[in-house]
Write a protein that holds these residues in place. Structure first.
Motif, PDB file in Angstrom:
ATOM      1  N   TYR A 178       0.855  -1.192   0.000  1.00  0.00           N
ATOM      2  CA  TYR A 178       0.000   0.000   0.000  1.00  0.00           C
ATOM      3  C   TYR A 178       0.889   1.240   0.000  1.00  0.00           C
ATOM      4  O   TYR A 178       1.961   1.246   0.624  1.00  0.00           O
ATOM      5  N   TYR A 179       0.429   2.275  -0.699  1.00  0.00           N
ATOM      6  CA  TYR A 179       1.233   3.499  -0.700  1.00  0.00           C
ATOM      7  C   TYR A 179       0.354   4.735  -0.827  1.00  0.00           C
ATOM      8  O   TYR A 179      -0.774   4.689  -1.334  1.00  0.00           O
ATOM      9  N   ASN A 180       0.896   5.826  -0.317  1.00  0.00           N
ATOM     10  CA  ASN A 180       0.250   7.131  -0.372  1.00  0.00           C
ATOM     11  C   ASN A 180       0.640   7.770  -1.710  1.00  0.00           C
ATOM     12  O   ASN A 180       1.718   8.338  -1.843  1.00  0.00           O
ATOM     13  N   ALA A 181      -0.256   7.672  -2.687  1.00  0.00           N
ATOM     14  CA  ALA A 181       0.059   8.179  -4.031  1.00  0.00           C
ATOM     15  C   ALA A 181       0.254   9.688  -4.025  1.00  0.00           C
ATOM     16  O   ALA A 181       1.015  10.230  -4.847  1.00  0.00           O
ATOM     17  N   THR A 182      -0.399  10.371  -3.096  1.00  0.00           N
ATOM     18  CA  THR A 182      -0.240  11.825  -2.993  1.00  0.00           C
ATOM     19  C   THR A 182       1.166  12.187  -2.531  1.00  0.00           C
ATOM     20  O   THR A 182       1.799  13.105  -3.064  1.00  0.00           O
ATOM     21  N   ALA A 183       1.676  11.441  -1.542  1.00  0.00           N
ATOM     22  CA  ALA A 183       3.034  11.690  -1.049  1.00  0.00           C
ATOM     23  C   ALA A 183       4.067  11.400  -2.130  1.00  0.00           C
ATOM     24  O   ALA A 183       5.069  12.119  -2.268  1.00  0.00           O
ATOM     25  N   LEU A 184       3.825  10.350  -2.910  1.00  0.00           N
ATOM     26  CA  LEU A 184       4.745  10.043  -4.002  1.00  0.00           C
ATOM     27  C   LEU A 184       4.716  11.143  -5.060  1.00  0.00           C
ATOM     28  O   LEU A 184       5.767  11.549  -5.588  1.00  0.00           O
ATOM     29  N   GLU A 282       0.055   1.851  12.117  1.00  0.00           N
ATOM     30  CA  GLU A 282      -0.444   3.228  12.127  1.00  0.00           C
ATOM     31  C   GLU A 282       0.354   4.165  11.237  1.00  0.00           C
ATOM     32  O   GLU A 282      -0.084   5.279  10.959  1.00  0.00           O
ATOM     33  N   GLY A 283       1.540   3.721  10.787  1.00  0.00           N
ATOM     34  CA  GLY A 283       2.461   4.633  10.112  1.00  0.00           C
ATOM     35  C   GLY A 283       1.922   5.259   8.846  1.00  0.00           C
ATOM     36  O   GLY A 283       1.999   6.482   8.657  1.00  0.00           O
ATOM     37  N   LEU A 284       1.374   4.456   7.941  1.00  0.00           N
ATOM     38  CA  LEU A 284       0.852   4.994   6.692  1.00  0.00           C
ATOM     39  C   LEU A 284      -0.354   5.887   6.954  1.00  0.00           C
ATOM     40  O   LEU A 284      -0.482   6.965   6.361  1.00  0.00           O
ATOM     41  N   ALA A 285      -1.220   5.445   7.850  1.00  0.00           N
ATOM     42  CA  ALA A 285      -2.430   6.216   8.150  1.00  0.00           C
ATOM     43  C   ALA A 285      -2.098   7.574   8.760  1.00  0.00           C
ATOM     44  O   ALA A 285      -2.779   8.575   8.492  1.00  0.00           O
ATOM     45  N   LYS A 286      -1.048   7.634   9.557  1.00  0.00           N
ATOM     46  CA  LYS A 286      -0.674   8.887  10.242  1.00  0.00           C
ATOM     47  C   LYS A 286       0.268   9.760   9.427  1.00  0.00           C
ATOM     48  O   LYS A 286       0.577  10.889   9.822  1.00  0.00           O
ATOM     49  N   GLY A 287       0.746   9.246   8.288  1.00  0.00           N
ATOM     50  CA  GLY A 287       1.664  10.025   7.477  1.00  0.00           C
ATOM     51  C   GLY A 287       3.115   9.887   7.894  1.00  0.00           C
ATOM     52  O   GLY A 287       3.977  10.637   7.426  1.00  0.00           O
ATOM     53  N   ASP A 288       3.415   8.913   8.776  1.00  0.00           N
ATOM     54  CA  ASP A 288       4.796   8.705   9.195  1.00  0.00           C
ATOM     55  C   ASP A 288       5.623   8.062   8.088  1.00  0.00           C
ATOM     56  O   ASP A 288       6.840   8.242   8.027  1.00  0.00           O
ATOM     57  N   THR A 289       4.964   7.269   7.234  1.00  0.00           N
ATOM     58  CA  THR A 289       5.615   6.663   6.081  1.00  0.00           C
ATOM     59  C   THR A 289       4.716   6.837   4.866  1.00  0.00           C
ATOM     60  O   THR A 289       3.553   7.232   4.989  1.00  0.00           O
ATOM     61  N   ALA A 290       5.252   6.501   3.699  1.00  0.00           N
ATOM     62  CA  ALA A 290       4.470   6.635   2.466  1.00  0.00           C
ATOM     63  C   ALA A 290       4.167   5.290   1.830  1.00  0.00           C
ATOM     64  O   ALA A 290       3.316   5.211   0.935  1.00  0.00           O
ATOM     65  N   MET A 291       4.834   4.208   2.289  1.00  0.00           N
ATOM     66  CA  MET A 291       4.669   2.899   1.671  1.00  0.00           C
ATOM     67  C   MET A 291       4.779   1.828   2.745  1.00  0.00           C
ATOM     68  O   MET A 291       5.568   1.959   3.684  1.00  0.00           O
ATOM     69  N   GLN A 304     -10.119   4.682   5.321  1.00  0.00           N
ATOM     70  CA  GLN A 304     -10.706   5.710   6.181  1.00  0.00           C
ATOM     71  C   GLN A 304      -9.721   6.840   6.437  1.00  0.00           C
ATOM     72  O   GLN A 304     -10.091   8.023   6.410  1.00  0.00           O
ATOM     73  N   ALA A 305      -8.453   6.484   6.670  1.00  0.00           N
ATOM     74  CA  ALA A 305      -7.429   7.503   6.920  1.00  0.00           C
ATOM     75  C   ALA A 305      -7.197   8.368   5.683  1.00  0.00           C
ATOM     76  O   ALA A 305      -7.034   9.596   5.793  1.00  0.00           O
ATOM     77  N   ALA A 306      -7.185   7.741   4.510  1.00  0.00           N
ATOM     78  CA  ALA A 306      -6.979   8.492   3.271  1.00  0.00           C
ATOM     79  C   ALA A 306      -8.119   9.465   3.030  1.00  0.00           C
ATOM     80  O   ALA A 306      -7.894  10.631   2.644  1.00  0.00           O
ATOM     81  N   GLU A 307      -9.339   9.007   3.268  1.00  0.00           N
ATOM     82  CA  GLU A 307     -10.492   9.893   3.067  1.00  0.00           C
ATOM     83  C   GLU A 307     -10.463  11.059   4.053  1.00  0.00           C
ATOM     84  O   GLU A 307     -10.701  12.218   3.676  1.00  0.00           O
ATOM     85  N   ALA A 308     -10.127  10.762   5.309  1.00  0.00           N
ATOM     86  CA  ALA A 308     -10.083  11.816   6.320  1.00  0.00           C
ATOM     87  C   ALA A 308      -8.925  12.779   6.081  1.00  0.00           C
ATOM     88  O   ALA A 308      -9.036  13.985   6.346  1.00  0.00           O
ATOM     89  N   GLY A 309      -7.812  12.259   5.570  1.00  0.00           N
ATOM     90  CA  GLY A 309      -6.631  13.091   5.397  1.00  0.00           C
ATOM     91  C   GLY A 309      -6.512  13.744   4.041  1.00  0.00           C
ATOM     92  O   GLY A 309      -5.595  14.546   3.815  1.00  0.00           O
ATOM     93  N   GLY A 310      -7.406  13.389   3.120  1.00  0.00           N
ATOM     94  CA  GLY A 310      -7.382  14.007   1.803  1.00  0.00           C
ATOM     95  C   GLY A 310      -6.249  13.540   0.915  1.00  0.00           C
ATOM     96  O   GLY A 310      -5.766  14.300   0.069  1.00  0.00           O
ATOM     97  N   TRP A 311      -5.809  12.287   1.084  1.00  0.00           N
ATOM     98  CA  TRP A 311      -4.770  11.744   0.215  1.00  0.00           C
ATOM     99  C   TRP A 311      -5.277  10.487  -0.475  1.00  0.00           C
ATOM    100  O   TRP A 311      -6.308   9.939  -0.101  1.00  0.00           O
ATOM    101  N   THR A 312      -4.569  10.057  -1.502  1.00  0.00           N
ATOM    102  CA  THR A 312      -5.004   8.927  -2.319  1.00  0.00           C
ATOM    103  C   THR A 312      -4.257   7.664  -1.934  1.00  0.00           C
ATOM    104  O   THR A 312      -3.021   7.636  -1.946  1.00  0.00           O
TER     105      THR A 312
END
Length: 452
Positions: A178-184, A282-291, A304-312
């Motif tokens: 899983y990865y935070n596409a917005t952070a990438l 918790e790391g990806l959900a909290k923004g501590d990591t991106a992948m 749920q974390a992505a929707e609440a945080g506005g990231w993909t």
């Protein structure tokens, strides 16, 4: 449904290696029912206790299990289910067998339990699990696995032991990246990144880490609690944790050593974060990591974390080592009947059938993120077809189910200690700089002594 919770118990300090021969209430596998248990009469009231480690986790996990049990009780008004989470210290350590074992020693075990596949041999030979293929007829068992959407063939055999079906595979995942596409994208990586190999993962992670100034990658397989997917990483690099005849520990091999060394290199490069399993969840959900490479059981929470945080949120399959094919292994659990009472055995079987039915996987997959083991549900006309079409996050998991290999249980009563030796050795090499060859070899030699 009644939800039963417990305080920590001093007896939970008992290790899972403790033999159960003296337990008056637990019968061995060879003493299990030899004939089909009778159907319940319509007016026959039965109360059973169901223990599930998913109930230790608040949110979508507990909510989904609670909903399923309530629906079951509506359909079976003569069966009352008391649901309880894994108890005390055992839950925190991931030792779900230890919780059941303590209750066996106290004379009050659950009637049905959700137990992980790494404990399969111990559950079948020492914990008193009753073979389902003894409790019900062959036709009824086949009907439970079959139906309109049969259970995937790679899934249905995961709780078989020495020619008998001891448990019904329930919930599991393959390793998903899983990865935070917005952070990438913020780091200049747009579109769909190539995460097909660990070399390419490191390149992407290094670019994100350069942007954020901190490690950007978690690999849950490399910390305690991640042995299920670490087995797949060893296989992906030509290694094994156990020989095919189950007699020889294999994680001291050259292939195993080079596998662990590869992740130590990523840690030394500053892209792989040093964090325990709880922090990784918790790391990806909290923004501590991106992948993160982890079970899809976290997918609902990540969404749920992505929707609440506005990231993909996006997902990719488990990466491969250069020149080799990735070999995913499964996480998860099966449902086992532990009761000696025929009426409770029948009621427990009815509960197990429902919890592994089409309806159950509709909720388990869409709300939590576990694999729909009845894969016909995601095909055209299936109950999950529309959901799957609109949810590309499920694709890596489904694709990997087709070539998945099972999470192996270690032989003997010391399987927990064997797993702990391996996990400690991996952490020591990857995160604390210990030499891979001597550390892994020593761990394998000590583990071999435990299974001989």
């Amino acid at each position: 449904m009644r939800l039963r919770r417990f305080a920590a118990c001093g007896a939970l300090a008992l290790a899972a290696s403790l033999p159960l021969a003296a337990c008056a209430t637990g019968s061995s596998a060879t003493d299990s029912a030899a004939s089909v248990v009778p159907e319940l009469a319509e007016d026959q009231q039965v109360e059973i206790v169901f223990e599930s480690y998913n109930l230790t986790q608040a949110g979508v996990w507990t909510d989904t299990v609670t909903q399923l049990i309530e629906e079951f009780e509506e359909q079976h008004p003569n069966i009352s289910v008391t649901a309880q989470p894994t108890q005390g210290a055992a839950a925190a350590a991931g030792n779900y067998v230890g919780s059941v074992q303590t209750q066996l020693l106290a004379g009050d075990p659950p009637d049905v339990a959700q137990l992980t596949f790494d404990a399969l041999e111990y559950t079948a030979t020492q914990l008193g699990a009753k073979p389902l293929s003894d409790l019900v007829s062959e036709a009824e068992l086949e009907e439970a696995f079959g139906g309109e959407n049969p259970m995937h063939p790679n899934a249905r055999v995961l709780a078989d032991w020495e020619g008998k079906t001891y448990g019904m595979p329930y919930v599991f995942s393959t390793p998903v990246m899983y990865y935070n596409a917005t952070a990438l994208a913020d780091a200049g990586i747009t579109g769909t990144p190539d995460l097909s190999t660990w070399d390419k993962v490191e390149e992407v992670a290094a670019q994100v880490s350069a942007e954020t100034g901190k490690p950007s990658l978690d690999i849950s397989c490399t910390v305690k609690g991640g042995s299920w997917c670490m087995q797949g990483l060893f296989k992906s690099n030509g290694g094994e944790v156990l020989s095919e005849d189950r007699s020889t520990i294999g994680f001291g091999s050259d292939a195993a050593v080079t596998t662990v060394e590869r992740f130590a290199e990523m840690s030394d490069a500053g892209v792989l974060r040093s964090a325990d399993a709880s922090a990784q969840m918790e790391g990806l959900a909290k923004g501590d990591t991106a992948m993160i490479l982890i079970t899809s059981a976290l997918q609902g929470m990540f969404m749920q974390a992505a929707e609440a945080g506005g990231w993909t949120l996006a997902a990719a399959p488990m990466p491969a080592f250069e020149g080799q094919e990735a070999v995913p292994t499964n996480s998860g659990s099966a449902l086992f009947v532990l009761s000696d009472d025929p009426a409770k055995q029948r009621a427990g079987w009815e509960l197990i059938k429902f919890l592994t039915s089409d309806r159950a996987y509709e909720l388990i997959s869409s709300q939590i993120g576990y694999l729909p083991l009845r894969t016909g549900l995601v095909e055209e006309g299936g109950a999950l077809a529309d959901w799957a079409a609109s949810n590309p996050l499920i694709e890596p998991n489904l694709d990997q189910l087709e070539r998945m290999e099972p999470w192996l249980s270690y032989p003997g009563n010391s399987y927990v200690q064997v797993d702990d030796l391996l996990a400690t050795a991996i952490e020591d090499v990857v995160y604390y700089g210990k030499p891979a060859e001597s550390t892994m070899t020593e761990a394998a030699e000590r583990a071999q002594e435990l299974i001989d």
